[in-house]
Design an enzyme around this catalytic site. Structure first.
Site, PDB file in Angstrom:
ATOM      1  N   SER A 129      42.856  40.138  28.548  1.00 26.85           N
ATOM      2  CA  SER A 129      43.592  40.271  29.795  1.00 26.85           C
ATOM      3  C   SER A 129      44.652  39.071  29.659  1.00 26.85           C
ATOM      4  CB  SER A 129      42.156  40.249  30.915  1.00 26.85           C
ATOM      5  OG  SER A 129      42.231  39.891  31.982  1.00 26.85           O
ATOM      6  N   TYR A 136      33.914  36.390  32.630  1.00 27.49           N
ATOM      7  CA  TYR A 136      34.760  37.438  32.212  1.00 27.49           C
ATOM      8  C   TYR A 136      35.971  36.461  32.069  1.00 27.49           C
ATOM      9  CZ  TYR A 136      38.042  41.487  32.810  1.00 27.49           C
ATOM     10  OH  TYR A 136      38.928  42.036  32.189  1.00 27.49           O
TER      11      TYR A 136
END
Length: 273
Positions: free
Chosen positions: A142, A155
């Site tokens: 990401s 995350y």
């Protein structure tokens, strides 16, 4: 990488980026084993591919792709249905926990799915690829793994680790015929964005808004097209949002200034003065 005739495994392929990448691989002449926790959805993805192509080009496996036994099943299914795995797309991802109150179970879930699933898959495949002299590993991380994820510590940290593992894999095995790419998008119109971040003022809503307000939210098919091009060029860092590179360069050139900017951005998301 030549995708025509290639055998691929794509995890997190019940929808979103995974489903789009799986279909794009088949459109390039490859075959694919798709995997997801949701058995109904991943089987539907495989059935749709086979119906549209008029041939058996996809097979489905349901299960937790951070589990060594499920990874072994994916590899065995690919070999039985299509042949040895040429490309493994470690795409499955999860949000688990938001702030410092995230318990150890949330941390373990995030690390298992977002990082250790990649490690376990590479452990199962890379030695054989070295013997064959070829193989390819695509890690979906990401932009949060290059920058950070406002609102979700689990995350952000796990995606940084995913980028780090992909870098190490490329450095260590790149001279042995093993290709590695790392996909780092910002906002993509998937369930992970639309429903994955949930919480209060200091959590999920801020995390989601941080993504959607940072740049264009792409469709999964847009990301898949960029992935196919990058695989063809064997490019390590895949950035469907090109502006991420500029952000990353600014971060590296003046870390303190970048952190101050992120703090201002966070205040604006919270509506603070």
């Amino acid at each position: 990488m030549e995708l025509a005739g290639a055998v691929a495994v794509v995890t997190g392929a019940g929808a979103g980026i995974g489903a789009a990448v799986a279909r794009a691989i088949v459109d390039q002449g490859g075959s694919v084993v798709v995997a997801d926790l949701n058995a109904e959805r991943v089987r539907a993805v495989a059935e749709r591919i086979n119906t549209d192509t008029g041939a058996t080009r996809a097979a489905a496996v349901a299960g937790d792709v951070s589990d060594d036994a499920v990874i072994a099943e994916l590899v065995a299914t690919a070999e039985r249905e299509f042949g040895p795995v040429d490309l493994y797309v470690a795409n499955a991802g999860i949000t688990a926990g938001l702030g410092l109150d995230s318990d150890d179970a949330a941390w373990q879930t995030a690390l298992d799915v977002n990082v250790l699933a990649h490690v376990r898959a590479a452990r199962a495949l890379v030695p054989g690829w070295v013997e064959r002299g070829r193989g390819y590993f695509l890690s979906t991380a990401s932009a949060a793994g290059l920058l950070t994820q406002i609102g979700s510590v689990t995350y952000s940290v796990s995606k940084h680790a995913a980028v780090g593992f992909a870098e190490w894999l490329r450095v260590t095995y790149g001279d042995s015929g093993v290709g590695v790419s790392c996909l780092c998008p910002m906002g993509v119109n998937t369930e992970l964005l639309n429903a994955g971040f949930s919480g209060d003022r200091d959590g999920g809503s801020i995390a989601a808004n941080a993504v959607t307000s940072a740049g264009t939210v792409l469709e999964p098919e847009d990301v898949a097209a960029v992935v196919i091009e990058a695989l063809r060029d064997e490019r390590f860092l895949i950035l469907p949002h090109p502006e991420v590179l500029t952000m990353y360069q600014r971060k590296g050139s003046d870390y303190d200034r970048w952190i101050a900017g992120m703090q201002r951005y966070q205040r604006s998301l919270r509506g603070d003065a």
